[in-house]
Design a protein around this motif. Structure first.
Motif, PDB file in Angstrom:
ATOM      1  N   GLY A 143      -9.489  -3.951 -10.613  1.00 29.26           N
ATOM      2  CA  GLY A 143      -8.295  -3.144 -10.391  1.00 29.26           C
ATOM      3  C   GLY A 143      -8.450  -1.760 -10.983  1.00 29.26           C
ATOM      4  O   GLY A 143      -9.538  -1.381 -11.424  1.00 29.26           O
ATOM      5  N   THR A 144      -7.353  -1.016 -10.997  1.00 25.15           N
ATOM      6  CA  THR A 144      -7.367   0.355 -11.500  1.00 25.15           C
ATOM      7  C   THR A 144      -6.808   0.381 -12.915  1.00 25.15           C
ATOM      8  O   THR A 144      -5.676  -0.055 -13.155  1.00 25.15           O
ATOM      9  CB  THR A 144      -6.543   1.273 -10.598  1.00 25.15           C
ATOM     10  OG1 THR A 144      -7.043   1.192  -9.261  1.00 25.15           O
ATOM     11  CG2 THR A 144      -6.631   2.710 -11.074  1.00 25.15           C
ATOM     12  N   ALA A 145      -7.597   0.884 -13.851  1.00 27.58           N
ATOM     13  CA  ALA A 145      -7.191   0.967 -15.249  1.00 27.58           C
ATOM     14  C   ALA A 145      -6.292   2.177 -15.473  1.00 27.58           C
ATOM     15  O   ALA A 145      -6.252   3.108 -14.659  1.00 27.58           O
ATOM     16  CB  ALA A 145      -8.435   1.051 -16.134  1.00 27.58           C
ATOM     17  N   ASP A 187      -2.634  -7.332  -0.072  1.00 28.01           N
ATOM     18  CA  ASP A 187      -2.985  -7.093   1.320  1.00 28.01           C
ATOM     19  C   ASP A 187      -3.997  -8.127   1.810  1.00 28.01           C
ATOM     20  O   ASP A 187      -4.765  -8.693   1.018  1.00 28.01           O
ATOM     21  CB  ASP A 187      -3.563  -5.691   1.481  1.00 28.01           C
ATOM     22  CG  ASP A 187      -4.793  -5.482   0.606  1.00 28.01           C
ATOM     23  OD1 ASP A 187      -5.916  -5.442   1.130  1.00 28.01           O
ATOM     24  OD2 ASP A 187      -4.616  -5.384  -0.634  1.00 28.01           O
ATOM     25  N   PRO A 188      -4.053  -8.410   3.110  1.00 25.41           N
ATOM     26  CA  PRO A 188      -4.974  -9.414   3.648  1.00 25.41           C
ATOM     27  C   PRO A 188      -6.440  -9.123   3.345  1.00 25.41           C
ATOM     28  O   PRO A 188      -7.223 -10.051   3.107  1.00 25.41           O
ATOM     29  CB  PRO A 188      -4.698  -9.367   5.157  1.00 25.41           C
ATOM     30  CG  PRO A 188      -3.314  -8.842   5.283  1.00 25.41           C
ATOM     31  CD  PRO A 188      -3.137  -7.887   4.151  1.00 25.41           C
ATOM     32  N   ASP A 211      -1.118  -2.359 -12.887  1.00 30.32           N
ATOM     33  CA  ASP A 211      -1.145  -3.805 -12.658  1.00 30.32           C
ATOM     34  C   ASP A 211      -2.312  -4.447 -13.404  1.00 30.32           C
ATOM     35  O   ASP A 211      -2.187  -5.547 -13.953  1.00 30.32           O
ATOM     36  CB  ASP A 211      -1.258  -4.096 -11.161  1.00 30.32           C
ATOM     37  CG  ASP A 211       0.019  -3.777 -10.403  1.00 30.32           C
ATOM     38  OD1 ASP A 211       1.090  -3.761 -11.032  1.00 30.32           O
ATOM     39  OD2 ASP A 211      -0.058  -3.546  -9.179  1.00 30.32           O
ATOM     40  N   LEU A 212      -3.455  -3.781 -13.406  1.00 32.07           N
ATOM     41  CA  LEU A 212      -4.619  -4.322 -14.112  1.00 32.07           C
ATOM     42  C   LEU A 212      -4.340  -4.446 -15.605  1.00 32.07           C
ATOM     43  O   LEU A 212      -4.630  -5.491 -16.220  1.00 32.07           O
ATOM     44  CB  LEU A 212      -5.834  -3.435 -13.871  1.00 32.07           C
ATOM     45  CG  LEU A 212      -7.105  -3.823 -14.644  1.00 32.07           C
ATOM     46  CD1 LEU A 212      -7.640  -5.160 -14.155  1.00 32.07           C
ATOM     47  CD2 LEU A 212      -8.179  -2.744 -14.513  1.00 32.07           C
ATOM     48  N   ASP A 265      -6.272   1.999  -4.834  1.00 34.70           N
ATOM     49  CA  ASP A 265      -6.130   1.703  -3.399  1.00 34.70           C
ATOM     50  C   ASP A 265      -7.472   1.600  -2.670  1.00 34.70           C
ATOM     51  O   ASP A 265      -7.512   1.568  -1.445  1.00 34.70           O
ATOM     52  CB  ASP A 265      -5.256   2.748  -2.700  1.00 34.70           C
ATOM     53  CG  ASP A 265      -3.850   2.796  -3.275  1.00 34.70           C
ATOM     54  OD1 ASP A 265      -3.353   1.719  -3.642  1.00 34.70           O
ATOM     55  OD2 ASP A 265      -3.277   3.886  -3.362  1.00 34.70           O
ATOM     56  N   GLY A 266      -8.571   1.557  -3.393  1.00 33.39           N
ATOM     57  CA  GLY A 266      -9.865   1.395  -2.750  1.00 33.39           C
ATOM     58  C   GLY A 266     -10.200  -0.059  -2.533  1.00 33.39           C
ATOM     59  O   GLY A 266      -9.493  -0.959  -2.985  1.00 33.39           O
ATOM     60  N   ALA A 267     -11.285  -0.297  -1.816  1.00 38.03           N
ATOM     61  CA  ALA A 267     -11.711  -1.665  -1.556  1.00 38.03           C
ATOM     62  C   ALA A 267     -12.146  -2.324  -2.862  1.00 38.03           C
ATOM     63  O   ALA A 267     -12.727  -1.687  -3.741  1.00 38.03           O
ATOM     64  CB  ALA A 267     -12.857  -1.678  -0.555  1.00 38.03           C
TER      65      ALA A 267
END
Length: 407
Positions: A33-35, A120-121, A67-68, A91-93
């Motif tokens: 995730g994003t820190a 997301d799926p 969130d991370l 928001d990256g893969a």
């Protein structure tokens, strides 16, 4: 034989030949995730052993919570002791060559993976793909924070519905979709035939880990990973991580009724419920496997992951050994001793070890053509314990009073 030159008592140490199989760890988590500091250790898997260490590495003065960050905090607060963190771009893969989930794939220690807040799926699919390909970990998936109608959580993004727990009557046809309309898209992750993923709904409400003065909506995956670790430590991996209080939570983003859980539980969406006396509790232990699958219970999937990896790692000494009767007996002995220990710990069903498992490695499983191919084949059968998901009390009245029976 050694040579003895004078009378006396001599002690010799000999190798008994046994090679005990040690159970691998099951509680190390991997988070993507994003820190709060988006530039810290990008796409690098960093081992974190406590919340203070995470703050030191990933949070600067003035950074906002993510969130991370809330997931890692919840992991340690709920019983986790070690995790790996991969900081990715917002928001990256979460998967790609050398980054995200790929950075966690090379670490055998990891037994749980999650991408906190990713609903997301594509993210769900990447998590399940990673767990299914490695077969030594399970993925924890976050459902959306809230939904207006829980029915959308019974269908995947392509509109396909989760299999019904009760088979349709023979000859019944599925109702036709209205002309010009396909199946409605849903929010449930896709099925995982091997049960390598578990999904939780709704999100949690609590204090932000980075800024405790503000309230935050927190994805449950980090807290759940901590509960997995706590349950493993206190009871064992064979115990379902459910009916457990979630620490550090002040509420939920959506309150669920029993009727709504009646819709979600059969399709493998684990509900988090608020009970007046007990507080916020995990009230589900299903995987995303089809409801009729042997892998529909989370503790069964995780128990098998542990057994398979433990045996694989502890029997590496077998490679290049003479493939004949003595080797086969050694394998049977070592694997049998390991499974007997698990049975004594309550991880396997059955009143006796022979009811709980069998291990077969002999000339029947290793005929000449198998030996000539350089293979040794061991057949193992295991009877895992399953959770008492439904407890039924039958209450009736007799002429002399009421009676209670438990089914």
């Amino acid at each position: 034989m050694p040579s003895y030159l004078s009378p006396g008592v001599y002690v010799e140490e000999i190798d008994s030949g046994t090679r005990p199989i040690e159970a691998v760890g099951t509680s190390t988590a991997g988070f993507v995730g994003t820190a709060p500091n988006p530039d810290a250790f990008i796409d690098e898997a960093v081992a974190i052993n406590n919340w203070s260490e995470f703050r030191r590495r990933y949070v600067r003065d003035g950074d906002k919570g993510t969130d991370l960050a809330n997931a890692v905090y919840g992991f340690f607060l709920n019983g986790g002791s070690r995790c790996y963190v991969v900081n990715t771009k917002a928001d990256g893969a979460i998967a790609g060559k050398g980054r995200g989930l790929d950075a966690l794939a090379a670490i055998d220690e990891i037994a749980i993976i999650a991408a906190p807040g990713r609903t997301d799926p594509a993210s769900h699919g990447a998590l399940l793909d990673a767990a299914e390909s490695l077969k030594d970990r399970v993925a924890i998936l976050d459902a959306p924070p809230r939904v207006d109608d829980v029915e959308v959580l019974t269908r995947a993004a392509d509109g396909s519905a989760a299999p019904s727990p009760t088979p349709a009557v023979e000859g019944d046809a599925a109702p036709a979709a209205p002309r010009g309309r396909g199946p409605k898209p849903g929010l449930r992750p896709r099925d995982s035939d091997g049960g390598y993923g578990a999904c939780y709904f709704p999100w949690l409400r609590g204090r932000d880990a980075v800024d405790p003065d503000s309230l935050a909506q927190i994805p449950p995956s980090g807290h759940m990973a901590g509960i997995y670790a706590r349950t493993d430590s206190e009871r064992g991996v064979h115990k379902a991580p459910a009916n457990v209080t979630i620490r550090g939570v002040e509420g939920l983003t959506q309150m669920l009724s029993r009727a709504e859980q009646d819709v979600l539980n059969p399709v493998g969406v684990n509900c988090i419920r608020f009970f007046t006396r007990e507080g916020v509790r995990v009230w589900g232990a299903r995987t995303l496997a089809p409801s009729a699958s042997n892998w529909r219970y989370l503790n069964v999937r995780r128990l098998f992951n542990m057994i398979e990896e433990s045996i694989a790692i502890s029997t590496r000494w077998v490679v290049f050994e003479p493939n004949a009767g003595p080797l086969w007996k050694d394998i049977q002995r070592d694997v049998g001793a390991f499974l007997t220990l698990l049975w004594r710990q309550g991880a396997l069903a059955g009143a006796r070890p022979e009811d709980a498992f069998f291990v077969k490695c002999d000339a029947e499983t290793n005929p000449p053509e198998v030996v000539d191919a350089g293979q040794v084949v061991v057949v193992i059968g295991i009877a895992p314990v399953k959770p008492a998901e439904f407890v039924i009390f039958r209450i009736g009245q007799t002429a002399v009073g009421s009676t209670v029976e438990t089914a």
